[in-house]
Design a protein around this motif. Structure first.
Motif, PDB file in Angstrom:
ATOM      1  N   TYR A  79       0.828  -1.219   0.000  1.00 25.15           N
ATOM      2  CA  TYR A  79       0.000   0.000   0.000  1.00 25.15           C
ATOM      3  C   TYR A  79       0.854   1.258   0.000  1.00 25.15           C
ATOM      4  CZ  TYR A  79      -4.662  -1.976   0.322  1.00 25.15           C
ATOM      5  OH  TYR A  79      -5.839  -2.618   0.032  1.00 25.15           O
ATOM      6  N   ASP A 116       1.161   2.157  -3.418  1.00 26.87           N
ATOM      7  CA  ASP A 116      -0.130   2.295  -4.094  1.00 26.87           C
ATOM      8  C   ASP A 116      -0.203   3.666  -4.776  1.00 26.87           C
ATOM      9  OD1 ASP A 116      -3.116   3.146  -4.144  1.00 26.87           O
ATOM     10  OD2 ASP A 116      -3.221   1.001  -3.676  1.00 26.87           O
ATOM     11  N   PRO A 117      -0.760   3.725  -5.984  1.00 26.31           N
ATOM     12  CA  PRO A 117      -0.874   5.011  -6.684  1.00 26.31           C
ATOM     13  C   PRO A 117      -1.624   6.081  -5.886  1.00 26.31           C
ATOM     14  CG  PRO A 117      -1.425   3.205  -8.162  1.00 26.31           C
ATOM     15  CD  PRO A 117      -1.241   2.613  -6.799  1.00 26.31           C
ATOM     16  N   ARG A 118      -2.533   5.661  -5.013  1.00 22.41           N
ATOM     17  CA  ARG A 118      -3.270   6.650  -4.208  1.00 22.41           C
ATOM     18  C   ARG A 118      -2.353   7.366  -3.225  1.00 22.41           C
ATOM     19  NH1 ARG A 118      -7.941   2.685  -2.244  1.00 22.41           N
ATOM     20  NH2 ARG A 118      -6.134   1.318  -2.290  1.00 22.41           N
ATOM     21  N   ILE A 119      -1.207   6.779  -2.917  1.00 22.95           N
ATOM     22  CA  ILE A 119      -0.229   7.440  -2.058  1.00 22.95           C
ATOM     23  C   ILE A 119       0.879   8.054  -2.907  1.00 22.95           C
ATOM     24  CG2 ILE A 119       1.551   7.066  -0.302  1.00 22.95           C
ATOM     25  CD1 ILE A 119      -0.311   5.079   1.031  1.00 22.95           C
ATOM     26  N   ASN A 148       0.961   8.945  -6.057  1.00 21.52           N
ATOM     27  CA  ASN A 148       0.555  10.032  -6.956  1.00 21.52           C
ATOM     28  C   ASN A 148      -0.183  11.165  -6.239  1.00 21.52           C
ATOM     29  OD1 ASN A 148       1.644   8.546  -9.071  1.00 21.52           O
ATOM     30  ND2 ASN A 148      -0.299   7.575  -9.549  1.00 21.52           N
ATOM     31  N   ASP A 149      -0.278  11.096  -4.928  1.00 16.01           N
ATOM     32  CA  ASP A 149      -0.962  12.144  -4.164  1.00 16.01           C
ATOM     33  C   ASP A 149       0.012  13.292  -3.902  1.00 16.01           C
ATOM     34  OD1 ASP A 149      -2.302  13.761  -2.371  1.00 16.01           O
ATOM     35  OD2 ASP A 149      -2.989  12.112  -1.109  1.00 16.01           O
ATOM     36  N   LYS A 202       2.857   8.422   5.808  1.00 17.17           N
ATOM     37  CA  LYS A 202       2.543   7.568   4.654  1.00 17.17           C
ATOM     38  C   LYS A 202       2.111   6.177   5.114  1.00 17.17           C
ATOM     39  CE  LYS A 202       5.610   9.946   1.452  1.00 17.17           C
ATOM     40  NZ  LYS A 202       6.835   9.883   0.659  1.00 17.17           N
ATOM     41  N   HIS A 262      -1.394   6.336   6.474  1.00 20.19           N
ATOM     42  CA  HIS A 262      -2.315   6.452   5.338  1.00 20.19           C
ATOM     43  C   HIS A 262      -2.471   5.108   4.629  1.00 20.19           C
ATOM     44  CE1 HIS A 262      -4.690   8.728   2.514  1.00 20.19           C
ATOM     45  NE2 HIS A 262      -3.918   8.405   1.510  1.00 20.19           N
ATOM     46  N   LEU A 265      -5.905   2.954   4.117  1.00 18.59           N
ATOM     47  CA  LEU A 265      -6.358   2.482   2.803  1.00 18.59           C
ATOM     48  C   LEU A 265      -6.607   0.977   2.824  1.00 18.59           C
ATOM     49  CD1 LEU A 265      -4.065   4.468   0.341  1.00 18.59           C
ATOM     50  CD2 LEU A 265      -6.530   4.767   0.695  1.00 18.59           C
ATOM     51  N   GLN A 283      -9.802   0.278   4.678  1.00 21.54           N
ATOM     52  CA  GLN A 283     -10.923   0.719   3.849  1.00 21.54           C
ATOM     53  C   GLN A 283     -11.205  -0.299   2.746  1.00 21.54           C
ATOM     54  OE1 GLN A 283     -10.222   4.496   2.010  1.00 21.54           O
ATOM     55  NE2 GLN A 283     -12.235   4.586   1.079  1.00 21.54           N
ATOM     56  N   ASP A 284     -10.164  -0.769   2.083  1.00 15.84           N
ATOM     57  CA  ASP A 284     -10.340  -1.742   1.002  1.00 15.84           C
ATOM     58  C   ASP A 284     -10.862  -3.083   1.522  1.00 15.84           C
ATOM     59  OD1 ASP A 284      -9.472   0.148  -0.787  1.00 15.84           O
ATOM     60  OD2 ASP A 284      -7.506  -0.777  -1.126  1.00 15.84           O
TER      61      ASP A 284
END
Length: 91
Positions: A7, A10-13, A15-16, A27, A30, A34, A37-38
């Protein structure tokens, strides 16, 4: 099930833009959020209760292995709305 390290990539981290200057600890927190949540997004309330029970058991086992026990607080029934008699305002 993906690991926390997966994670972290993960692109959600990655690319943020707000995560560019974040510390590794931020990080990681976060990434953990994630993952949770998933894992729980599609669970029904009963499944969520079972998930939490199993997670609590894992935590209790790990704590016992380390030589301590967590004390849990029972908040059952607190925070519920109580019915009151109707009052007439502005009479």
């Amino acid at each position: 099930m993906k690991t926390v390290q997966e994670y972290m990539n993960d692109p959600r981290i990655v690319n943020d833009p707000k995560m560019l200057d974040a510390t590794d600890l931020i990080k990681e927190v976060h990434a953990i959020r994630l993952r949770l949540q998933d894992e729980t997004a599609a669970l029904t309330p009963d499944e969520m209760e079972e998930y939490r029970r199993l997670e609590r058991e894992k935590i209790d086992t790990d704590c016992a292995r380390l030589g301590f026990k967590l004390n849990y607080v029972d908040l059952d029934g607190q925070g519920l709305l109580q019915l009151r008699d109707m009052a007439v305002v502005g009479k």
